[in-house]
Motif scaffolding. Structure first.
Motif: not given
Length: 87
Positions: A38-42, A63-70
């Motif tokens: 989604k955001d091309n981050r690690l 919680r810390s990564t749910k908005h950055r899936r998949p």
């Protein structure tokens, strides 16, 4: 080609052998790197169950990564103990 059997612990019954495997084979720890599509981050983390942890990230259970899936698993290293995996 074959390892000597003397290197392995002998078990008196199957239950004892199963308990040994549970504590020693599943006691590995992993350092891993996920790549967010989604955001091309690690994202970097550590766990004792790599497959379950990656599934949790992709299910939105973290919680810390749910908005950055998949996520895809980009890299991992296996360690014998948690302290080494975290260092």
């Amino acid at each position: 080609m074959f390892k000597k059997l003397s290197r392995y612990k002998a078990f008196t019954d199957l239950g004892e052998g199963f308990r040994y495997l549970q504590t020693h084979l599943t006691a590995m720890h992993y350092f891993y790197v996920l790549y967010s599509l989604k955001d091309n981050r690690l994202y970097k983390g550590s766990t004792s169950n790599l497959l379950r942890r990656v599934e949790q990230h992709n299910a939105g259970a973290t919680r810390s990564t749910k908005h950055r899936r998949p996520f895809i698993l980009l890299y991992f290293e296996e360690y014998a103990d948690q302290l080494t995996a975290l260092s």
